[in-house]
Scaffold this motif. Structure first.
Motif, short mmCIF file in Angstrom:
data_model
loop_
_atom_site.label_atom_id
_atom_site.label_comp_id
_atom_site.label_asym_id
_atom_site.label_seq_id
_atom_site.Cartn_x
_atom_site.Cartn_y
_atom_site.Cartn_z
N ARG A 179 0.84 -1.21 0.00
CA ARG A 179 0.00 0.00 0.00
C ARG A 179 0.87 1.25 0.00
NH1 ARG A 179 -5.18 0.53 1.71
NH2 ARG A 179 -4.57 2.35 2.93
N ARG A 180 1.92 1.24 0.83
CA ARG A 180 2.79 2.41 0.91
C ARG A 180 3.53 2.62 -0.41
NH1 ARG A 180 1.83 6.64 3.22
NH2 ARG A 180 3.62 7.90 3.77
N ALA A 181 3.92 1.52 -1.03
CA ALA A 181 4.62 1.63 -2.31
C ALA A 181 3.70 2.22 -3.38
CB ALA A 181 5.12 0.25 -2.74
N VAL A 182 2.43 1.83 -3.37
CA VAL A 182 1.46 2.41 -4.31
C VAL A 182 1.38 3.92 -4.11
CG1 VAL A 182 -0.98 2.52 -4.96
CG2 VAL A 182 0.09 0.30 -4.53
N PHE A 183 1.31 4.34 -2.85
CA PHE A 183 1.22 5.77 -2.54
C PHE A 183 2.42 6.52 -3.11
CE2 PHE A 183 2.66 9.19 0.23
CZ PHE A 183 1.58 10.05 0.20
N TRP A 184 3.63 6.04 -2.81
CA TRP A 184 4.82 6.74 -3.26
C TRP A 184 4.99 6.67 -4.78
CZ3 TRP A 184 6.51 10.46 -0.69
CH2 TRP A 184 6.60 10.43 0.70
N TYR A 185 4.46 5.62 -5.37
CA TYR A 185 4.49 5.55 -6.84
C TYR A 185 3.68 6.70 -7.42
CZ TYR A 185 3.66 3.81 -11.57
OH TYR A 185 3.58 3.69 -12.95
N GLY A 186 2.55 7.01 -6.82
CA GLY A 186 1.75 8.13 -7.29
C GLY A 186 2.44 9.46 -7.10
N VAL A 187 3.10 9.62 -5.96
CA VAL A 187 3.76 10.89 -5.66
C VAL A 187 4.95 11.12 -6.58
CG1 VAL A 187 5.07 12.16 -3.89
CG2 VAL A 187 3.00 10.90 -3.26
N THR A 188 5.70 10.06 -6.89
CA THR A 188 6.96 10.21 -7.63
C THR A 188 6.87 9.86 -9.11
OG1 THR A 188 7.66 7.94 -7.10
CG2 THR A 188 8.28 9.68 -5.54
N GLY A 189 5.75 9.24 -9.53
CA GLY A 189 5.69 8.70 -10.89
C GLY A 189 5.34 9.68 -11.98
N GLY A 190 4.73 10.81 -11.63
CA GLY A 190 4.34 11.76 -12.65
C GLY A 190 3.18 11.25 -13.50
N PRO A 191 2.80 12.00 -14.54
CA PRO A 191 1.65 11.62 -15.38
C PRO A 191 1.75 10.21 -15.96
CG PRO A 191 2.34 13.87 -15.87
CD PRO A 191 3.38 13.30 -14.95
#
Length: 429
Positions: A179-191
């Motif tokens: 779950r935490r990895a999903v969150f940080w993927y959204g924050v750092t992944g860009g469009p």
């Protein structure tokens, strides 16, 4: 003949040079894993938008983390937070990570008594980030993975989104880590991360908590990159609860498109009540406008559901808007409303900090005993001296004996010398 002392010095110097070359060739991850039991420390640069207080607070954009477990998303204030380098402290046992702590700014103090400290010094930020992602993938405890993922996310000029996506998809990792990895993927992944997050959120056979994490991540994406997808999920996902989650996160997105979509959801007859309820609350979050407040007030008049009416009261109380507070008081005083509606409006007005004088005037003007009874309770929940004054006045002079008894009951819960004296005087009569 070569002097033996000079020869030994040359050999030692050569050995140290070889060791330094070998250490330099090792990755940061290898240096961490090869360290002896104890504490490993490393420092590296953070990217723009990262700050901390050198102790417990780390922030990155709209994400605020306060060790050990407090997190905030959206606008935040009231904490000391200045830019600085990342300082990571890792506790190693048997070449395995057992604990981690991420700080930003400040300098190292003394380690705990008895700890062996291996200080790697300042290391390249991208290498550090990759090491933190690898350690997060091995961590058995989600809280340890959480700290190392935070450490990876704040590293300067590091490409970390692919690593977060791998962790999110790793079915062998604990659910909280994923779950935490999903969150940080959204924050750092860009469009570019939007399609993957949308697929995670819409996967009907996936773990619900991971779907919800993907919805949350869409709301945290910079520049509103995930808002359009969030609106789609809120309006048409296969799961009503997930639609409600999407509506909630739209309220955190701080985006005009999100607020417009929430208005539409609340107005639409086809919107399920659960989703509509979340949309009402979401509209009160972030920085609601006067139009948002007026819209919620007008929506109340259209609703027949008591659940939705109650949600409007609660949501407007969260805005702390003066006009909203006056409206709540007006509903509480309106004899055309049901007793339940009046009491709910007055309760949330009291909880939101409406002036005591307004509550007192409402009590004096009210003729309905059940509402007066409830207002005594509302007054009892306030900590101001004026609330005690009003309760004492009711206990002494109210024409209704039951109201006097109610006021005395709640006064008895107060630790106030004035109340003690009043009760003593009443007993001694």
């Amino acid at each position: 003949m070569r002097h033996p002392t000079a020869y030994c010095v040359l050999r030692a110097s050569a050995a140290m040079t070889i060791l330094a070359v070998r250490l330099a060739a090792q990755s940061v991850e290898s240096r961490i894993l090869s360290a002896p039991d104890g504490v490993v420390r490393l420092t590296y640069a953070t990217h723009a938008g990262v700050c901390g207080d050198a102790k417990n607070t780390v922030a990155m954009g709209h994400v605020l983390y306060i060790y050990p477990s407090m997190e905030s998303y959206g606008r935040w204030s009231g904490v000391q937070c200045v830019p600085g380098p990342a300082r990571i402290e890792l506790t190693m046992s048997g070449h395995q990570l057992s604990a981690a702590r991420t700080r930003v700014g400040g300098s190292w103090g003394a380690a705990s008594s008895g700890d062996v400290v291996t200080d790697l010094g300042t290391v390249p930020a991208n290498e550090a980030a990759q090491a933190m992602l690898a350690l997060a993938g091995r961590a058995e405890l989600p809280r340890t993975a959480r700290e190392t993922m935070l450490a990876a996310a704040i590293a300067d000029s590091a490409t970390v989104a692919p690593g977060f996506l791998r962790l999110a998809r790793d079915g062998d990792r604990p659910r909280d880590t994923r779950r935490r990895a999903v969150f940080w993927y959204g924050v750092t992944g860009g469009p570019a991360a939007v399609p993957n997050l949308a697929a995670m959120a819409k996967a009907g056979d996936a773990d619900r908590s991971l779907r919800e994490a993907a919805v949350s991540a869409l709301a945290q994406m910079p520049d509103g990159a995930g808002v359009t997808t969030l609106i789609e999920i809120a309006n048409g996902a296969d799961d009503v609860s997930l639609r409600g989650k999407a509506a909630f996160w739209l309220g955190q997105a701080d985006d005009p498109r999100a607020r417009k979509a929430l208005h539409t959801m609340i107005e639409a007859d086809a919107t399920p009540e659960k989703v509509k309820s979340e949309a009402i609350f979401a509209l009160s979050q972030g920085d609601p406008t006067s139009d948002d407040v007026a819209f919620l007030e007008s929506s109340y008049k259209r609703f027949t559901s008591e659940t939705l009416k109650d949600r409007v009261f609660f949501s407007l109380s969260q805005t702390h808007d003066d006009k909203a507070m006056r409206w709540l008081l007006s509903v509480g005083a309106d004899e055309r409303e049901t007793v339940k509606a009046r009491n709910q409006a007055l309760f949330w007005a009291g909880q939101s900090g409406v002036p005591l004088a307004d509550l007192a005037r409402t009590y004096d003007a009210t003729t309905e005993p059940k509402v007066k009874d409830h207002l005594i309770f509302v007054l009892s929940q306030r900590s101001e001296s004026a609330a005690v004054d009003k309760l004492m006045a009711i206990a002494r002079t109210d024409a209704n004996r039951e109201m006097r008894k109610k006021a005395l009951f709640w006064l008895g819960q107060k630790d106030d010398p004035r109340v003690t004296k009043m009760l003593t005087d009443l007993i001694s009569r």
